[in-house]
Design a protein around this motif. Structure first.
Motif, PDB file in Angstrom:
ATOM      1  N   ARG A 289       0.827  -1.218   0.000  1.00 50.20           N
ATOM      2  CA  ARG A 289       0.000   0.000   0.000  1.00 50.20           C
ATOM      3  C   ARG A 289       0.853   1.255   0.000  1.00 50.20           C
ATOM      4  N   ALA A 290       2.031   1.165   0.577  1.00 50.33           N
ATOM      5  CA  ALA A 290       2.921   2.333   0.620  1.00 50.33           C
ATOM      6  C   ALA A 290       3.292   2.801  -0.780  1.00 50.33           C
ATOM      7  N   TYR A 291       3.202   1.894  -1.753  1.00 48.47           N
ATOM      8  CA  TYR A 291       3.516   2.243  -3.135  1.00 48.47           C
ATOM      9  C   TYR A 291       2.275   2.555  -3.963  1.00 48.47           C
ATOM     10  N   GLY A 292       1.094   2.497  -3.333  1.00 45.11           N
ATOM     11  CA  GLY A 292      -0.139   2.729  -4.069  1.00 45.11           C
ATOM     12  C   GLY A 292      -0.706   1.467  -4.683  1.00 45.11           C
ATOM     13  N   PHE A 293      -0.169   0.305  -4.286  1.00 49.98           N
ATOM     14  CA  PHE A 293      -0.610  -0.980  -4.838  1.00 49.98           C
ATOM     15  C   PHE A 293      -1.987  -1.347  -4.313  1.00 49.98           C
ATOM     16  N   THR A 294      -2.853  -1.807  -5.213  1.00 52.19           N
ATOM     17  CA  THR A 294      -4.188  -2.272  -4.841  1.00 52.19           C
ATOM     18  C   THR A 294      -4.264  -3.770  -5.064  1.00 52.19           C
ATOM     19  N   THR A 295      -4.565  -4.516  -4.018  1.00 52.85           N
ATOM     20  CA  THR A 295      -4.682  -5.966  -4.142  1.00 52.85           C
ATOM     21  C   THR A 295      -5.991  -6.328  -4.826  1.00 52.85           C
ATOM     22  N   GLU A 296      -5.889  -7.188  -5.853  1.00 52.09           N
ATOM     23  CA  GLU A 296      -7.065  -7.651  -6.592  1.00 52.09           C
ATOM     24  C   GLU A 296      -6.862  -9.128  -6.900  1.00 52.09           C
ATOM     25  N   ILE A 297      -7.150  -9.987  -5.938  1.00 47.35           N
ATOM     26  CA  ILE A 297      -6.954 -11.419  -6.119  1.00 47.35           C
ATOM     27  C   ILE A 297      -7.926 -11.932  -7.190  1.00 47.35           C
ATOM     28  N   GLN A 298      -7.366 -12.614  -8.200  1.00 49.99           N
ATOM     29  CA  GLN A 298      -8.177 -13.185  -9.278  1.00 49.99           C
ATOM     30  C   GLN A 298      -7.849 -14.668  -9.440  1.00 49.99           C
ATOM     31  N   ASN A 299      -8.878 -15.485  -9.679  1.00 53.44           N
ATOM     32  CA  ASN A 299      -8.657 -16.904  -9.925  1.00 53.44           C
ATOM     33  C   ASN A 299      -8.227 -17.110 -11.381  1.00 53.44           C
ATOM     34  N   PRO A 300      -7.767 -18.313 -11.749  1.00 50.49           N
ATOM     35  CA  PRO A 300      -7.252 -18.530 -13.102  1.00 50.49           C
ATOM     36  C   PRO A 300      -8.178 -18.107 -14.242  1.00 50.49           C
ATOM     37  N   PRO A 301      -9.474 -18.457 -14.229  1.00 53.58           N
ATOM     38  CA  PRO A 301     -10.331 -18.001 -15.331  1.00 53.58           C
ATOM     39  C   PRO A 301     -10.406 -16.475 -15.428  1.00 53.58           C
ATOM     40  N   ALA A 302     -10.416 -15.807 -14.289  1.00 51.49           N
ATOM     41  CA  ALA A 302     -10.465 -14.343 -14.292  1.00 51.49           C
ATOM     42  C   ALA A 302      -9.179 -13.750 -14.850  1.00 51.49           C
ATOM     43  N   VAL A 303      -8.044 -14.387 -14.546  1.00 50.73           N
ATOM     44  CA  VAL A 303      -6.767 -13.921 -15.089  1.00 50.73           C
ATOM     45  C   VAL A 303      -6.758 -14.057 -16.610  1.00 50.73           C
ATOM     46  N   SER A 304      -7.219 -15.187 -17.117  1.00 45.00           N
ATOM     47  CA  SER A 304      -7.278 -15.401 -18.570  1.00 45.00           C
ATOM     48  C   SER A 304      -8.153 -14.361 -19.240  1.00 45.00           C
ATOM     49  N   ALA A 305      -9.328 -14.100 -18.659  1.00 43.33           N
ATOM     50  CA  ALA A 305     -10.246 -13.116 -19.229  1.00 43.33           C
ATOM     51  C   ALA A 305      -9.649 -11.718 -19.191  1.00 43.33           C
ATOM     52  N   PHE A 306      -8.952 -11.410 -18.099  1.00 40.11           N
ATOM     53  CA  PHE A 306      -8.345 -10.087 -17.959  1.00 40.11           C
ATOM     54  C   PHE A 306      -7.258  -9.874 -19.006  1.00 40.11           C
ATOM     55  N   MET A 307      -6.416 -10.898 -19.215  1.00 39.05           N
ATOM     56  CA  MET A 307      -5.346 -10.780 -20.207  1.00 39.05           C
ATOM     57  C   MET A 307      -5.931 -10.567 -21.601  1.00 39.05           C
ATOM     58  N   LYS A 308      -6.998 -11.266 -21.912  1.00 41.44           N
ATOM     59  CA  LYS A 308      -7.648 -11.111 -23.213  1.00 41.44           C
ATOM     60  C   LYS A 308      -8.202  -9.709 -23.385  1.00 41.44           C
ATOM     61  N   ASN A 309      -8.849  -9.203 -22.345  1.00 39.01           N
ATOM     62  CA  ASN A 309      -9.413  -7.849 -22.410  1.00 39.01           C
ATOM     63  C   ASN A 309      -8.312  -6.793 -22.509  1.00 39.01           C
ATOM     64  N   GLU A 310      -7.214  -7.014 -21.791  1.00 36.73           N
ATOM     65  CA  GLU A 310      -6.106  -6.056 -21.808  1.00 36.73           C
ATOM     66  C   GLU A 310      -5.469  -5.993 -23.197  1.00 36.73           C
ATOM     67  N   ALA A 311      -5.334  -7.157 -23.835  1.00 36.34           N
ATOM     68  CA  ALA A 311      -4.776  -7.197 -25.189  1.00 36.34           C
ATOM     69  C   ALA A 311      -5.677  -6.438 -26.157  1.00 36.34           C
ATOM     70  N   GLY A 312      -6.976  -6.640 -26.025  1.00 42.55           N
ATOM     71  CA  GLY A 312      -7.913  -5.934 -26.904  1.00 42.55           C
ATOM     72  C   GLY A 312      -7.932  -4.440 -26.658  1.00 42.55           C
ATOM     73  N   ARG A 313      -7.751  -4.051 -25.405  1.00 41.95           N
ATOM     74  CA  ARG A 313      -7.802  -2.629 -25.055  1.00 41.95           C
ATOM     75  C   ARG A 313      -6.679  -1.847 -25.716  1.00 41.95           C
ATOM     76  N   TRP A 314      -5.481  -2.449 -25.804  1.00 43.00           N
ATOM     77  CA  TRP A 314      -4.340  -1.731 -26.354  1.00 43.00           C
ATOM     78  C   TRP A 314      -4.135  -1.954 -27.848  1.00 43.00           C
ATOM     79  N   SER A 315      -4.738  -3.003 -28.402  1.00 42.31           N
ATOM     80  CA  SER A 315      -4.510  -3.308 -29.811  1.00 42.31           C
ATOM     81  C   SER A 315      -5.007  -2.197 -30.727  1.00 42.31           C
ATOM     82  N   LYS A 316      -6.095  -1.541 -30.349  1.00 39.34           N
ATOM     83  CA  LYS A 316      -6.643  -0.460 -31.174  1.00 39.34           C
ATOM     84  C   LYS A 316      -5.648   0.687 -31.284  1.00 39.34           C
ATOM     85  N   LEU A 317      -5.053   1.088 -30.144  1.00 42.47           N
ATOM     86  CA  LEU A 317      -4.073   2.175 -30.159  1.00 42.47           C
ATOM     87  C   LEU A 317      -2.834   1.770 -30.950  1.00 42.47           C
ATOM     88  N   ILE A 318      -2.405   0.537 -30.782  1.00 37.13           N
ATOM     89  CA  ILE A 318      -1.215   0.049 -31.490  1.00 37.13           C
ATOM     90  C   ILE A 318      -1.415   0.129 -32.996  1.00 37.13           C
TER      91      ILE A 318
END
Length: 327
Positions: A289-318
């Motif tokens: 927290r001293a660094y501004g870190f926010t804990t967001e525990i995600q299970n494996p399916p949520a991690v997979s979905a997040f990575m997919k969404n993150e890739a899509g979010r930046w692909s348009k700008l790229i």
């Protein structure tokens, strides 16, 4: 030695002291080898290294065997990521992945691995906001000054820890929204980019708040904004990007742990449980927290979905900005 590097060295020494003369019950851990190797595909001294070491230190106790951080940087996370992808799927080698690793998967067409096929997500850990940093020696005293510089004839010179990194794309997006122009200087990691900023070699850089805080507190860097939803307690005078008129500008450096694909589910589960306990430990929470870190525990399916969404979010700008990795 920078404050971040000093912190990393201290953590390394502490980990060595904890395990140097102690007999660990290896049989109780999820890995049959002497220790679990956590690969950080970024240079030592950066935020990925720092956060990984904080978590690894506590996870070692929770898992019953040492978790040793090893930096394998190069090619904007590709070298270290590929090493884990090709490692034996026995729970002894895991990857500390950040948002930059996902962005690279969009930028590079011929990667030797595929994030969605060659890895088994273990857990999503959390994220850090970014800070809009400029040199104290510059004439950029306000966000208005920054906007004027971006729209000037010469544009603005900005740095990053490598082409395709989150800092790179964050700067590209901001300059685009300012209707300005920019000149990109990629460094070999965020630590080097910060040194470039301190030396007034670049005018703008987007470090994480963990990297920016020590320099802001010591008056060596000027922070014009942060990408968090609210102002950070450690930086009460620094406005959010939303306050500056950019409500949708909220890039964050998130962290997840992955294992090679085909790692047995029971081993992934034991790793997940151990790291989850480590991350929510009060002492770890206080440090993060001293660094501004926010804990967001995600299970494996949520991690997979997040990575997919993150890739899509930046692909348009790229695609819009025709960003390419040429090395």
């Amino acid at each position: 030695m920078t404050p971040i590097n000093r912190a990393v060295c201290a953590l390394t020494l502490l980990t060595a002291a904890n395990f140097g003369g102690t007999s660990i019950a290896i049989a109780s851990g999820p890995c049959p080898a002497r220790f679990i190797k956590m690969i950080v595909p970024n240079p030592a001294g950066g935020v990925g290294d720092l956060i990984s070491r904080v978590v690894a230190e506590k996870a070692s106790a929770e898992l019953g065997q040492p978790v040793v951080v090893e930096n394998r940087s190069g090619a904007t996370t590709v070298i270290g990521t590929d090493f884990v992808a090709k490692s034996k799927p026995d729970g002894c080698t895991i990857l500390s992945l950040t948002a930059s690793g996902v962005v690279v998967s969009v930028l590079r067409e011929n990667l030797p691995y595929k994030l969605e096929h060659d890895f088994a997500p273990i857990i999503g850990v959390g994220s850090l906001p970014m800070a809009l940093a400029v040199p104290v020696a510059s004439k950029l005293n306000s966000f208005a000054d920054l906007g004027a510089a971006a729209k000037s004839k010469d544009g603005i010179t900005y740095g990053s820890g490598g082409t395709g990194s989150l800092a790179h794309l964050s700067a590209v997006r901001l300059i685009k929204e300012l209707h300005g122009t920019g000149n990109h200087i990629p460094y070999r990691g965020n630590s080097d980019a910060i040194q470039g900023l301190l030396g007034n070699q670049i005018q703008l850089f987007f470090p994480s708040t963990a990297e920016a805080l020590p320099f802001a507190k010591s008056g060596k860097l000027r922070l014009l904004g942060v990408t968090s939803d609210e102002r950070l307690p450690a930086l009460p005078d620094v406005p959010t990007m939303k306050e500056l008129g950019f409500a949708g500008f909220s890039p964050r450096l998130w962290f997840a742990l992955l294992a090679p694909v085909d790692t047995p589910p029971n081993i992934v589960s034991r790793l997940r449980d151990g790291f989850a306990k480590a991350v929510i430990d009060p002492s770890v929470q206080e440090r993060l927290r001293a660094y501004g870190f926010t804990t967001e525990i995600q299970n494996p399916p949520a991690v997979s979905a997040f990575m997919k969404n993150e890739a899509g979010r930046w692909s348009k700008l790229i695609k819009e900005e025709n960003i390419k990795i040429t090395d």
